[in-house]
Write a protein that holds these residues in place. Structure first.
Motif, PDB file in Angstrom:
ATOM      1  N   TYR A  48      -3.431  33.740 -31.257  1.00 45.99           N
ATOM      2  CA  TYR A  48      -3.483  32.529 -32.266  1.00 45.99           C
ATOM      3  C   TYR A  48      -2.654  31.516 -31.805  1.00 45.99           C
ATOM      4  O   TYR A  48      -1.445  31.873 -32.018  1.00 45.99           O
ATOM      5  CB  TYR A  48      -3.723  32.949 -33.665  1.00 45.99           C
ATOM      6  N   GLU A  50      -1.018  28.063 -33.402  1.00 46.46           N
ATOM      7  CA  GLU A  50      -0.943  27.023 -34.382  1.00 46.46           C
ATOM      8  C   GLU A  50      -0.163  25.542 -33.818  1.00 46.46           C
ATOM      9  O   GLU A  50       0.597  25.935 -33.044  1.00 46.46           O
ATOM     10  CB  GLU A  50      -0.124  27.578 -35.749  1.00 46.46           C
ATOM     11  N   HIS A  51      -0.616  24.444 -34.365  1.00 43.65           N
ATOM     12  CA  HIS A  51       0.149  23.462 -34.062  1.00 43.65           C
ATOM     13  C   HIS A  51       0.391  22.420 -35.335  1.00 43.65           C
ATOM     14  O   HIS A  51      -0.283  22.692 -36.256  1.00 43.65           O
ATOM     15  CB  HIS A  51      -0.701  22.614 -32.992  1.00 43.65           C
ATOM     16  N   TYR A  52       1.119  21.405 -35.160  1.00 46.84           N
ATOM     17  CA  TYR A  52       1.416  20.443 -36.197  1.00 46.84           C
ATOM     18  C   TYR A  52       0.522  19.236 -35.904  1.00 46.84           C
ATOM     19  O   TYR A  52       1.015  18.331 -35.198  1.00 46.84           O
ATOM     20  CB  TYR A  52       2.949  20.341 -36.480  1.00 46.84           C
ATOM     21  N   MET A  55       1.848  15.385 -35.065  1.00 46.97           N
ATOM     22  CA  MET A  55       3.191  15.538 -34.475  1.00 46.97           C
ATOM     23  C   MET A  55       3.248  16.175 -32.910  1.00 46.97           C
ATOM     24  O   MET A  55       3.663  15.744 -32.105  1.00 46.97           O
ATOM     25  CB  MET A  55       4.191  16.310 -35.393  1.00 46.97           C
ATOM     26  N   TRP A 122       3.000  27.341 -32.158  1.00 41.72           N
ATOM     27  CA  TRP A 122       3.576  28.705 -32.267  1.00 41.72           C
ATOM     28  C   TRP A 122       2.314  29.895 -32.155  1.00 41.72           C
ATOM     29  O   TRP A 122       1.298  29.608 -32.478  1.00 41.72           O
ATOM     30  CB  TRP A 122       3.779  28.860 -33.893  1.00 41.72           C
ATOM     31  N   TRP A 135       4.003  37.183 -35.227  1.00 42.08           N
ATOM     32  CA  TRP A 135       4.408  35.948 -34.521  1.00 42.08           C
ATOM     33  C   TRP A 135       5.372  36.078 -33.649  1.00 42.08           C
ATOM     34  O   TRP A 135       6.508  36.718 -33.799  1.00 42.08           O
ATOM     35  CB  TRP A 135       5.285  34.884 -35.767  1.00 42.08           C
TER      36      TRP A 135
ATOM     37  N   CYS B   6       5.450  20.693 -45.914  1.00 41.42           N
ATOM     38  CA  CYS B   6       4.679  21.225 -44.874  1.00 41.42           C
ATOM     39  C   CYS B   6       5.218  22.520 -44.310  1.00 41.42           C
ATOM     40  O   CYS B   6       6.586  22.647 -43.811  1.00 41.42           O
ATOM     41  CB  CYS B   6       4.163  20.415 -43.738  1.00 41.42           C
ATOM     42  N   LEU B   7       4.584  23.603 -44.233  1.00 43.23           N
ATOM     43  CA  LEU B   7       5.084  24.902 -43.764  1.00 43.23           C
ATOM     44  C   LEU B   7       4.179  25.284 -42.620  1.00 43.23           C
ATOM     45  O   LEU B   7       2.815  25.075 -42.468  1.00 43.23           O
ATOM     46  CB  LEU B   7       5.236  25.754 -44.767  1.00 43.23           C
ATOM     47  N   PHE B   8       4.857  26.163 -41.731  1.00 39.08           N
ATOM     48  CA  PHE B   8       3.984  26.543 -40.242  1.00 39.08           C
ATOM     49  C   PHE B   8       4.317  27.829 -40.068  1.00 39.08           C
ATOM     50  O   PHE B   8       4.976  28.166 -40.332  1.00 39.08           O
ATOM     51  CB  PHE B   8       4.053  25.566 -39.369  1.00 39.08           C
ATOM     52  N   ALA B   9       3.324  28.248 -39.236  1.00 39.18           N
ATOM     53  CA  ALA B   9       3.400  29.320 -38.847  1.00 39.18           C
ATOM     54  C   ALA B   9       3.791  30.713 -39.826  1.00 39.18           C
ATOM     55  O   ALA B   9       2.948  31.038 -40.669  1.00 39.18           O
ATOM     56  CB  ALA B   9       4.365  29.643 -37.452  1.00 39.18           C
ATOM     57  N   ARG B  10       4.875  31.321 -39.408  1.00 38.90           N
ATOM     58  CA  ARG B  10       5.472  32.677 -40.385  1.00 38.90           C
ATOM     59  C   ARG B  10       5.693  32.386 -41.623  1.00 38.90           C
ATOM     60  O   ARG B  10       5.345  32.794 -42.828  1.00 38.90           O
ATOM     61  CB  ARG B  10       5.927  33.626 -39.610  1.00 38.90           C
ATOM     62  N   ARG B  12       4.476  29.379 -43.182  1.00 39.23           N
ATOM     63  CA  ARG B  12       3.239  29.171 -43.995  1.00 39.23           C
ATOM     64  C   ARG B  12       2.480  30.361 -44.492  1.00 39.23           C
ATOM     65  O   ARG B  12       1.950  30.773 -45.738  1.00 39.23           O
ATOM     66  CB  ARG B  12       2.282  28.545 -43.013  1.00 39.23           C
ATOM     67  N   GLU B  13       2.507  31.511 -43.630  1.00 33.79           N
ATOM     68  CA  GLU B  13       1.806  32.881 -44.019  1.00 33.79           C
ATOM     69  C   GLU B  13       2.474  33.633 -45.228  1.00 33.79           C
ATOM     70  O   GLU B  13       2.094  34.015 -45.956  1.00 33.79           O
ATOM     71  CB  GLU B  13       1.688  33.512 -42.620  1.00 33.79           C
ATOM     72  N   ALA B  54      11.261  18.911 -39.725  1.00 32.25           N
ATOM     73  CA  ALA B  54      11.026  17.572 -39.062  1.00 32.25           C
ATOM     74  C   ALA B  54      10.810  16.592 -40.288  1.00 32.25           C
ATOM     75  O   ALA B  54      10.412  17.292 -41.238  1.00 32.25           O
ATOM     76  CB  ALA B  54       9.664  17.763 -38.219  1.00 32.25           C
ATOM     77  N   GLU B  71       7.432  13.072 -45.408  1.00 31.36           N
ATOM     78  CA  GLU B  71       6.768  14.270 -45.159  1.00 31.36           C
ATOM     79  C   GLU B  71       7.786  15.264 -44.456  1.00 31.36           C
ATOM     80  O   GLU B  71       8.461  14.775 -43.492  1.00 31.36           O
ATOM     81  CB  GLU B  71       5.724  14.264 -44.174  1.00 31.36           C
ATOM     82  N   ALA B  73       8.938  18.995 -42.972  1.00 28.40           N
ATOM     83  CA  ALA B  73       8.192  20.121 -42.411  1.00 28.40           C
ATOM     84  C   ALA B  73       9.278  21.324 -42.263  1.00 28.40           C
ATOM     85  O   ALA B  73      10.191  20.493 -41.515  1.00 28.40           O
ATOM     86  CB  ALA B  73       7.397  19.812 -41.523  1.00 28.40           C
ATOM     87  N   PHE B  75       9.427  25.033 -39.975  1.00 30.10           N
ATOM     88  CA  PHE B  75       8.908  25.998 -39.160  1.00 30.10           C
ATOM     89  C   PHE B  75       9.935  26.600 -38.337  1.00 30.10           C
ATOM     90  O   PHE B  75      10.766  26.419 -38.040  1.00 30.10           O
ATOM     91  CB  PHE B  75       7.839  25.129 -38.351  1.00 30.10           C
TER      92      PHE B  75
END
Lengths: 139, 81
Positions: A48, A50-52, A55, A122, A135, B6-10, B12-13, B54, B71, B73, B75
């Motif tokens: 999988y 993921e992107h932002y 950005m 990611w 991940w 904003c949170l991403f990837a691990r 966010r999970e 960011a 904003e 973020a 990550f």
């Protein structure tokens, strides 16, 4: 010149056919990244990405501009897949055209190095045996 | 001030949060991270020494200032390509 993020299957052959550098280009170098069926000794069932949104697309554009500022490129194509991918599917396709091969090789290598570490993307693998989702961390 | 987190990837999970509008009284992204770590529990994921951030969709350092409406973020290290 083009960069894009997509959830669609990437077909390198089709993209190379559509890649039309000017007649002054003497070299085209392309790179295709694929989903492996194993990682760190573990069988992988899927990946999988993921992107932002927003950005990531903008940074791909900036990456293309940066490469064109460093090498005399006639054409650039960067497309990166996001979402769920099966083993063997294409994650990323990069092509560059230049008058001579040295610049084309160097620019393609630069683009891939930057894509791996400087663009918000990611990877998460799902392991085949345990279905555990992991991940990835940079190697 | 109010910011969009904003949170991403691990991250966010781990937190079950993709995007959250929050009111904070901080001046830098480092202060914001400290405030979030103060929430306890899974927010400890932001203690990651390799954490990236960011501001308004531009990579920046933890020392960067924050303004109302930003904003921000967080990550993990990027793994594209």
């Amino acid at each position: 010149m083009a960069t894009s993020i997509t959830t669609d299957v990437i077909r390198p052959g089709h993209r190379l056919d559509a890649f039309e550098p000017s007649h002054s280009a003497g070299a085209v170098v392309s790179f295709t990244g694929l989903v492996r069926d194993a990682s760190h000794g573990q069988a992988v069932s899927s990946l999988y990405l993921e992107h932002y949104p927003g950005m990531t697309e903008r940074m791909l554009d900036e990456l293309e501009i940066s490469a064109c500022a460093q090498w005399p490129l006639h054409a650039v194509d960067i497309v990166h897949r996001v979402g769920d991918l099966a083993c063997g599917e294409v994650i990323v396709f990069v092509a560059v055209a230049s008058a001579h091969r040295q610049a084309a090789f160097e620019a393609a290598s630069y683009l891939m190095d930057q894509l791996k570490s400087q663009v918000p993307l990611w990877k998460r693998e799902t392991q085949l045996d345990s279905a555990q989702r992991v991940w990835l961390i940079p190697t | 001030m109010i910011i969009e987190l904003c949170l991403f990837a691990r991250y966010r999970e781990a937190l079950g949060i993709e995007r959250e509008r929050i009111e904070v009284d901080v001046t830098s992204i480092a202060d914001l991270r400290d405030a979030l770590l103060g929430r306890g529990d899974n927010w400890a994921v932001l203690a990651d020494p390799k954490l990236c951030c960011a501001r308004n969709q531009t990579l920046c350092s933890l020392k960067s200032a924050i303004a109302d409406g930003d904003e921000i973020a967080f990550f993990p290290q990027m793994t594209g390509g």
